[in-house]
Scaffold this motif. Structure first.
Motif, mmCIF file in Angstrom:
data_model
loop_
_atom_site.group_PDB
_atom_site.id
_atom_site.type_symbol
_atom_site.label_atom_id
_atom_site.label_comp_id
_atom_site.label_asym_id
_atom_site.label_seq_id
_atom_site.Cartn_x
_atom_site.Cartn_y
_atom_site.Cartn_z
ATOM 1 N N TRP A 45 0.819 -1.212 0.000
ATOM 2 C CA TRP A 45 0.000 0.000 0.000
ATOM 3 C C TRP A 45 0.851 1.260 0.000
ATOM 4 N N LEU A 46 2.164 1.122 0.129
ATOM 5 C CA LEU A 46 3.044 2.289 0.137
ATOM 6 C C LEU A 46 2.996 3.068 -1.179
ATOM 7 N N PRO A 47 3.011 2.410 -2.337
ATOM 8 C CA PRO A 47 2.873 3.201 -3.576
ATOM 9 C C PRO A 47 1.536 3.939 -3.660
ATOM 10 N N LEU A 48 0.505 3.383 -3.049
ATOM 11 C CA LEU A 48 -0.788 4.067 -3.062
ATOM 12 C C LEU A 48 -0.737 5.362 -2.255
ATOM 13 N N VAL A 49 -0.023 5.349 -1.138
ATOM 14 C CA VAL A 49 0.131 6.566 -0.338
ATOM 15 C C VAL A 49 0.925 7.599 -1.126
ATOM 16 N N PHE A 50 1.949 7.147 -1.828
ATOM 17 C CA PHE A 50 2.743 8.066 -2.638
ATOM 18 C C PHE A 50 1.908 8.671 -3.762
ATOM 19 N N LEU A 51 1.135 7.835 -4.439
ATOM 20 C CA LEU A 51 0.289 8.351 -5.521
ATOM 21 C C LEU A 51 -0.786 9.287 -4.982
ATOM 22 N N ALA A 52 -1.347 8.973 -3.825
ATOM 23 C CA ALA A 52 -2.331 9.869 -3.212
ATOM 24 C C ALA A 52 -1.702 11.207 -2.867
ATOM 25 N N SER A 53 -0.445 11.179 -2.433
ATOM 26 C CA SER A 53 0.222 12.438 -2.108
ATOM 27 C C SER A 53 0.444 13.276 -3.363
ATOM 28 N N PHE A 65 7.132 8.870 3.298
ATOM 29 C CA PHE A 65 8.539 8.625 3.622
ATOM 30 C C PHE A 65 8.689 7.978 4.983
ATOM 31 N N LEU A 66 7.924 8.445 5.964
ATOM 32 C CA LEU A 66 8.068 7.912 7.317
ATOM 33 C C LEU A 66 7.654 6.453 7.414
ATOM 34 N N ILE A 67 6.666 6.030 6.634
ATOM 35 C CA ILE A 67 6.240 4.633 6.710
ATOM 36 C C ILE A 67 7.032 3.743 5.765
ATOM 37 N N SER A 68 7.921 4.330 4.983
ATOM 38 C CA SER A 68 8.759 3.529 4.103
ATOM 39 C C SER A 68 9.899 2.904 4.919
ATOM 40 N N PRO A 69 10.601 1.927 4.353
ATOM 41 C CA PRO A 69 11.721 1.321 5.083
ATOM 42 C C PRO A 69 12.863 2.293 5.366
ATOM 43 N N TYR A 70 12.899 3.427 4.709
ATOM 44 C CA TYR A 70 13.962 4.400 4.935
ATOM 45 C C TYR A 70 13.563 5.491 5.912
ATOM 46 N N GLY A 71 12.341 5.492 6.377
ATOM 47 C CA GLY A 71 11.864 6.542 7.263
ATOM 48 C C GLY A 71 12.134 6.250 8.723
ATOM 49 N N LEU A 72 11.099 5.868 9.434
ATOM 50 C CA LEU A 72 11.221 5.632 10.873
ATOM 51 C C LEU A 72 12.185 4.506 11.240
ATOM 52 N N PRO A 73 12.213 3.382 10.507
ATOM 53 C CA PRO A 73 13.179 2.344 10.892
ATOM 54 C C PRO A 73 14.636 2.817 10.811
ATOM 55 N N MET A 74 14.968 3.590 9.795
ATOM 56 C CA MET A 74 16.342 4.087 9.692
ATOM 57 C C MET A 74 16.621 5.147 10.750
ATOM 58 N N ALA A 75 15.633 5.965 11.075
ATOM 59 C CA ALA A 75 15.813 6.953 12.143
ATOM 60 C C ALA A 75 16.026 6.247 13.481
ATOM 61 N N ALA A 76 15.283 5.168 13.709
ATOM 62 C CA ALA A 76 15.452 4.409 14.951
ATOM 63 C C ALA A 76 16.828 3.757 14.998
ATOM 64 N N ALA A 77 17.294 3.219 13.877
ATOM 65 C CA ALA A 77 18.630 2.607 13.845
ATOM 66 C C ALA A 77 19.708 3.657 14.095
ATOM 67 N N TRP A 78 19.544 4.853 13.528
ATOM 68 C CA TRP A 78 20.500 5.927 13.766
ATOM 69 C C TRP A 78 20.511 6.322 15.247
ATOM 70 N N LEU A 79 19.314 6.411 15.844
ATOM 71 C CA LEU A 79 19.219 6.792 17.249
ATOM 72 C C LEU A 79 19.862 5.739 18.156
#
Length: 62
Positions: A3-11, A31-45
């Motif tokens: 469903w991630l591409p659907l959110v992008f297209l809706a945006s 972006f936040l719900i993508s694999p590069y958003g919150l999971p990467m921010a959490a890994a950085w933290l």
């Protein structure tokens, strides 16, 4: 995550129909719900906390 591409297209649709701010808000959400958003921010933290832990141990015991 199919469903991630659907959110992008809706945006993109909102960007051109409802206005720039609505489209940008949905792009940020996509972006936040993508694999590069919150999971990467959490890994950085976690890495930053681990580095601070190591520096503090080195300061106290070194």
């Amino acid at each position: 995550m199919e469903w991630l591409p659907l959110v992008f297209l809706a945006s993109l649709v909102l960007f051109f129909t409802a206005g720039v701010w609505a489209g940008l808000a949905w792009l940020v959400i996509a972006f936040l719900i993508s694999p590069y958003g919150l999971p990467m921010a959490a890994a950085w933290l976690v890495g930053m906390i681990g580095g601070a832990n190591h520096a503090l141990k080195d300061f106290v015991f070194g």
